[in-house]
Design an enzyme around this catalytic site. Structure first.
Site, PDB file in Angstrom:
ATOM      1  N   ASP A  81       0.850  -1.190   0.000  1.00  0.00           N
ATOM      2  CA  ASP A  81       0.000   0.000   0.000  1.00  0.00           C
ATOM      3  C   ASP A  81       0.893   1.251   0.000  1.00  0.00           C
ATOM      4  OD1 ASP A  81      -2.410   1.416   0.262  1.00  0.00           O
ATOM      5  OD2 ASP A  81      -2.338   1.354   2.457  1.00  0.00           O
ATOM      6  N   HIS A  82       0.621   2.195  -0.882  1.00  0.00           N
ATOM      7  CA  HIS A  82       1.380   3.449  -0.962  1.00  0.00           C
ATOM      8  C   HIS A  82       2.890   3.252  -1.040  1.00  0.00           C
ATOM      9  CE1 HIS A  82      -2.106   6.022  -0.455  1.00  0.00           C
ATOM     10  NE2 HIS A  82      -2.529   5.206   0.491  1.00  0.00           N
ATOM     11  N   ASP A 103       2.854   4.936  -5.519  1.00  0.00           N
ATOM     12  CA  ASP A 103       2.120   6.180  -5.264  1.00  0.00           C
ATOM     13  C   ASP A 103       2.981   7.370  -5.677  1.00  0.00           C
ATOM     14  OD1 ASP A 103       0.816   8.397  -4.352  1.00  0.00           O
ATOM     15  OD2 ASP A 103       0.539   7.676  -2.295  1.00  0.00           O
ATOM     16  N   GLU A 133      -1.657   5.984  -8.307  1.00  0.00           N
ATOM     17  CA  GLU A 133      -2.571   6.995  -7.755  1.00  0.00           C
ATOM     18  C   GLU A 133      -2.454   8.291  -8.545  1.00  0.00           C
ATOM     19  OE1 GLU A 133      -2.760   7.470  -3.460  1.00  0.00           O
ATOM     20  OE2 GLU A 133      -2.996   9.645  -3.655  1.00  0.00           O
ATOM     21  N   HIS A 179      -7.594   9.787   4.352  1.00  0.00           N
ATOM     22  CA  HIS A 179      -7.103   8.774   5.287  1.00  0.00           C
ATOM     23  C   HIS A 179      -7.429   9.185   6.722  1.00  0.00           C
ATOM     24  CE1 HIS A 179      -4.243   7.862   1.855  1.00  0.00           C
ATOM     25  NE2 HIS A 179      -4.825   6.701   2.081  1.00  0.00           N
ATOM     26  N   GLY A 180      -7.812   8.231   7.533  1.00  0.00           N
ATOM     27  CA  GLY A 180      -8.093   8.508   8.941  1.00  0.00           C
ATOM     28  C   GLY A 180      -9.567   8.784   9.177  1.00  0.00           C
ATOM     29  N   SER A 209     -11.353   4.869   3.051  1.00  0.00           N
ATOM     30  CA  SER A 209     -12.778   4.512   3.079  1.00  0.00           C
ATOM     31  C   SER A 209     -13.350   4.278   4.473  1.00  0.00           C
ATOM     32  CB  SER A 209     -13.013   3.290   2.193  1.00  0.00           C
ATOM     33  OG  SER A 209     -12.463   3.534   0.912  1.00  0.00           O
ATOM     34  N   ILE A 230      -9.453  -0.102   3.633  1.00  0.00           N
ATOM     35  CA  ILE A 230      -9.918   0.157   5.005  1.00  0.00           C
ATOM     36  C   ILE A 230      -8.777  -0.104   5.982  1.00  0.00           C
ATOM     37  CG2 ILE A 230     -11.454  -0.641   6.856  1.00  0.00           C
ATOM     38  CD1 ILE A 230     -13.214   0.587   4.825  1.00  0.00           C
TER      39      ILE A 230
END
Ligand code: G3H
Ligand code: 13P
Ligand code: ZN
Ligand code: NA
Length: 283
Positions: A81-82, A103, A133, A179-180, A209, A230
């Site tokens: 992720d990222h 990303d 992204e 995010h968050g 999300s 998530i």
């Protein structure tokens, strides 16, 4: 069973549901995700963030995820992720990740295209899927105005050019999620999502999300989101489980009795998401 990200997302896109991608940092989270996936018969993505890899190390995350994926009765992809660092991406591929995100959203369009292409050049030949992204998905703590925020949203023309020039497998877009946890209710730009959907053919990814209401998630999926990230909601379920044990029994010292109920809270929260995403019964 272990599968690539692309396999999961292609089926989701074809059949109008979304695959949940949940962030993993330790064994309990991995087990909670797999249990929820098996219980709901959902395909699923285990993903590791920069923070997660720093906390546990690539090797631990990869081995935990591979054991889980191989023994699971549902298809599981292991995703970075990222990702931002080419060498780290190579290391993840070497350790068995079946999907990676590059990303490059902080760069200008041409530079984002160039670094994404560089990753695809090495990932594609070994069957690893690539997510990129375009637009900026910030944090809910970012102190910016509405106009500033909208300026970070994904431009549909740029999305079309990006996908055409890179040949990337999936694209994360910015349409108002962050995010968050959210302070108020997030307002998503569904018209923009519709336009992007019309302009590109590959699976679309929604980040940030957690905290997005069920109806908004369902609407995004109906327009054409195929992967939903998530993290925060699972962290909150974890904290709820731990807090319940600690406050109810301050003398508890057995990690299994503290983390066991936390795992259970996470499993329930994850299974609920899978049903919202419509991934239940797809595996
Ligand atoms: O991408 C956002 C995730 O929630 C990761 O956050 O780097 O603190 O693990 P983290
Ligand atoms: P949330 O923490 O808001 O769920 O975002 C997760 C995410 O997008 C990971 O890439
Ligand atoms: Zn994200
Ligand atoms: Na969020």
């Amino acid at each position: 069973m272990l599968v690539t990200g692309r396999e999961l997302l292609d089926d989701a896109q074809k059949n109008g549901y979304a695959v949940g991608a949940f962030n993993v940092n330790n064994m309990e989270i991995v087990q909670a995700i797999i249990e929820a996936a098996e219980e709901t018969k959902s395909p699923v993505i285990l993903q590791a963030s920069q923070g997660g890899l720093k906390y546990a190390g690539v090797e631990y995350i990869a081995e935990l995820a591979k054991i889980a994926a191989r023994n699971a009765s549902v298809p599981v992809a292991i995703h970075l992720d990222h990702g931002t660092d080419f060498n780290q991406i190579m290391k993840c591929i070497r350790y068995g990740f079946t999907s990676v995100m590059i990303d490059g959203s902080k760069y200008a369009l041409e530079d984002n295209i160039a670094i994404t292409k560089k990753v695809i050049e090495v990932a594609s030949p070994v069957g690893v899927s690539v997510e990129a992204e375009l637009g900026k998905i910030g944090g809910t703590e970012d102190d910016i105005t509405v106009d500033e925020r909208e300026a970070t949203f994904t431009d549909p023309d740029e999305a079309a050019k990006f996908v055409e020039e890179t040949g990337v497998d999936s694209l994360a877009i910015a349409i108002g999620t962050a995010h968050g946890p959210y302070k108020g209710e997030p307002k998503l730009d569904f018209d923009r999502l519709k336009t992007i959907r019309e302009r590109i053919a590959i699976p679309i990814v929604l980040h940030g999300s957690s905290g997005v209401p069920e109806e908004s998630l369902k609407k995004a999926i109906s327009i054409g989101v195929s992967k939903i990230n998530i993290d925060t909601d699972v962290r909150m379920a974890f904290a709820k489980g731990v807090t319940k044990v600690i406050t109810g029994n301050p003398n508890e010292y057995d990690p299994r009795k503290i983390l066991g109920p936390a795992k259970e809270e996470m499993r329930k929260a994850i299974a609920e998401k899978m049903i919202i995403f419509g991934s239940n019964g797809r595996a």
